[in-house]
Write a protein that holds these residues in place. Structure first.
Motif, mmCIF file in Angstrom:
data_model
loop_
_atom_site.group_PDB
_atom_site.id
_atom_site.type_symbol
_atom_site.label_atom_id
_atom_site.label_comp_id
_atom_site.label_asym_id
_atom_site.label_seq_id
_atom_site.Cartn_x
_atom_site.Cartn_y
_atom_site.Cartn_z
ATOM 1 N N LEU A 126 0.796 -1.224 0.000
ATOM 2 C CA LEU A 126 0.000 0.000 0.000
ATOM 3 C C LEU A 126 0.833 1.282 0.000
ATOM 4 C CD1 LEU A 126 -2.867 1.090 -0.020
ATOM 5 C CD2 LEU A 126 -2.886 0.914 2.477
ATOM 6 N N PRO A 127 1.967 1.363 0.714
ATOM 7 C CA PRO A 127 2.715 2.624 0.693
ATOM 8 C C PRO A 127 3.263 3.003 -0.681
ATOM 9 C CG PRO A 127 3.356 1.303 2.576
ATOM 10 C CD PRO A 127 2.520 0.430 1.709
ATOM 11 N N MET A 153 -3.440 -6.115 2.340
ATOM 12 C CA MET A 153 -2.575 -4.943 2.248
ATOM 13 C C MET A 153 -1.378 -5.116 3.168
ATOM 14 S SD MET A 153 -5.393 -1.882 2.416
ATOM 15 C CE MET A 153 -6.598 -1.606 1.117
ATOM 16 N N SER A 154 -0.199 -4.743 2.676
ATOM 17 C CA SER A 154 1.029 -4.854 3.455
ATOM 18 C C SER A 154 1.857 -3.596 3.273
ATOM 19 C CB SER A 154 1.829 -6.084 3.013
ATOM 20 O OG SER A 154 2.447 -5.840 1.764
ATOM 21 N N SER A 155 2.947 -3.510 4.033
ATOM 22 C CA SER A 155 3.899 -2.406 3.836
ATOM 23 C C SER A 155 5.084 -2.854 3.002
ATOM 24 C CB SER A 155 4.391 -1.872 5.187
ATOM 25 O OG SER A 155 5.071 -2.886 5.902
ATOM 26 N N GLY A 156 5.161 -4.135 2.644
ATOM 27 C CA GLY A 156 6.261 -4.638 1.827
ATOM 28 C C GLY A 156 7.502 -4.905 2.640
ATOM 29 N N GLY A 173 5.292 3.212 7.154
ATOM 30 C CA GLY A 173 4.213 3.065 8.126
ATOM 31 C C GLY A 173 3.224 4.218 8.055
ATOM 32 N N GLU A 174 3.726 5.442 7.998
ATOM 33 C CA GLU A 174 2.861 6.616 7.907
ATOM 34 C C GLU A 174 2.122 6.635 6.575
ATOM 35 O OE1 GLU A 174 5.302 9.998 8.514
ATOM 36 O OE2 GLU A 174 5.830 9.472 10.589
ATOM 37 N N ARG A 175 2.829 6.288 5.492
ATOM 38 C CA ARG A 175 2.194 6.264 4.170
ATOM 39 C C ARG A 175 1.082 5.213 4.129
ATOM 40 N NH1 ARG A 175 4.792 8.782 -0.184
ATOM 41 N NH2 ARG A 175 3.800 7.295 -1.605
ATOM 42 N N PHE A 176 1.279 4.086 4.801
ATOM 43 C CA PHE A 176 0.246 3.053 4.835
ATOM 44 C C PHE A 176 -1.042 3.621 5.438
ATOM 45 C CE2 PHE A 176 -2.207 -0.403 6.552
ATOM 46 C CZ PHE A 176 -2.002 -1.478 5.698
ATOM 47 N N ARG A 177 -0.932 4.286 6.583
ATOM 48 C CA ARG A 177 -2.116 4.814 7.244
ATOM 49 C C ARG A 177 -2.785 5.899 6.404
ATOM 50 N NH1 ARG A 177 1.676 4.639 11.239
ATOM 51 N NH2 ARG A 177 1.837 6.892 11.477
ATOM 52 N N GLN A 224 1.968 -6.995 9.933
ATOM 53 C CA GLN A 224 1.528 -5.825 10.697
ATOM 54 C C GLN A 224 1.660 -4.508 9.952
ATOM 55 O OE1 GLN A 224 2.653 -7.310 15.156
ATOM 56 N NE2 GLN A 224 2.130 -5.156 14.903
ATOM 57 N N ALA A 225 2.351 -4.517 8.808
ATOM 58 C CA ALA A 225 2.431 -3.324 7.966
ATOM 59 C C ALA A 225 2.951 -2.110 8.728
ATOM 60 C CB ALA A 225 1.074 -3.019 7.332
#
Length: 347
Positions: A126-127, A153-156, A173-177, A224-225
């Protein structure tokens, strides 16, 4: 599910972020969503497959020959879902390109050739995605598939993708949210008025069409992304973890259910799933044995593990047998005859 270099067998503790804005009640439309219902019911476990539907030990890429026929065979045998990973670039240091094809495009192709099997991602990084276009893709696919899309969805976990895209790895992490908030706003509100620090905004004069078939595209956290487990329990519709050792399943299940209870109430249900590589052994009695990113077992050992997982409250497992030695058709037949009858999909 993306391969992790140091997969933690239990939920990691990340400091909580800003208070969640999502409603703390489970979304009513998930009770109608066909893909969600096929996989997730309290007290029962189902089985899905992470693509490619081909074994290719020691090679970074599958041939993808006969992949449509193999997908249809998996559906006919009763597997619950086909899961696609999000690997845009070939990194020789990583050594894996998943199913080669871009997951959202490939899901559209599979949706046209299947009828009931759920189609998911493990997971969209997602980021690195533009959330407005992702929202359009997801709701379109959910409509075209008849409500079978599950958006993991993950953070990779591939550092090399981030500089390639000009994105700071430490900001993921911030971009994911931020991206998740935009995604949910566009897919579930009409003519929303919102503003994102990274992904634009709207004054309420534009609307996203189409909306999801049953009101919501289920969003599942894959790992946990970079989020706290509390945030995931408040905001996501489920959690897919790396498959832990058998003696850690109970703790994993209890911890996730406790966070869901705090977030959404005592009677809330947000499913817990597992994922990873499966090296299916010829000896049916080989028990669970850890390998990087997954485990090996014979069919009876796999069944034993899944029974423990089901008792611990796990609702689904996504298996990637690409590291197995047998031809993929033989793996499907063996699982279909000896394992699937014990863990049927929900029709």
């Amino acid at each position: 599910m993306p391969q992790t270099r140091s997969a933690a067998p239990s939920i990691a503790r990340v400091p909580p972020h800003e208070p969640p804005t999502e409603s703390t009640r489970p979304h009513a439309s998930l009770q109608k969503h066909l893909g969600f219902k096929r996989l997730f019911q309290p007290g029962a476990l189902t089985i899905g497959l992470i693509l490619p539907l081909e074994t290719h030990r020691g090679r970074p890429a599958p041939t993808m020959q006969g992949h449509m026929q193999m997908a249809q065979r998996a559906e006919a045998l009763g597997f619950g879902a086909l899961w696609m990973r999000d690997v845009p670039f070939y990194d020789p240091k990583y050594g894996d390109v998943a199913q080669v094809f871009e997951p959202m495009v490939y899901i559209a192709y599979l949706a046209a050739a299947t009828r009931s099997i759920a189609l998911g991602t493990t997971g969209i990084v997602l980021p690195t995605r533009e959330p407005m276009y992702l929202a359009k893709q997801a709701t379109s696919l959910d409509q075209l598939s008849g409500g079978r899309l599950l958006l993991g969805m993950s953070s990779g976990d591939r550092y090399s993708d981030y500089p390639m895209l000009g994105i700071d790895f430490e900001s993921r992490g911030e971009r994911f949210r931020d991206a998740f908030s935009v995604f949910r706003t566009l897919t579930e509100e009409s003519f929303p008025n919102f503003q994102s620090s990274r992904f634009g905004g709207s004054a309420g004069t534009l609307d996203l069409v189409p909306k999801a078939r049953f009101g919501r595209v289920p969003a599942i956290a894959v790992g946990q992304a970079q989020q706290s487990i509390e945030w995931l329990a408040h905001n996501l519709d489920g959690f897919l973890s790396v498959a832990p050792n058998p003696d850690q399943l109970v703790d994993l299940g209890e911890e996730w259910r406790e966070q869901v209870r705090i977030a959404a109430g005592a009677n809330a249900y947000k499913p817990l799933g597992l994922g990873g590589y499966l090296d299916l052994r010829e000896d049916p009695d080989v028990p669970f044995q850890r390998i990087p990113g997954g485990f090996r077992a014979g069919r009876n050992g796999l069944r034993d593990y899944l029974e423990v997982a089901q008792s611990a409250g796990v609702s689904h497992i996504a298996l990637n047998p690409k590291v197995s030695r047998q031809p993929y058709a033989e793996i499907l037949d063996e699982l279909g005859e000896y394992v699937l009858p014990h863990f049927p999909s929900h029709v």
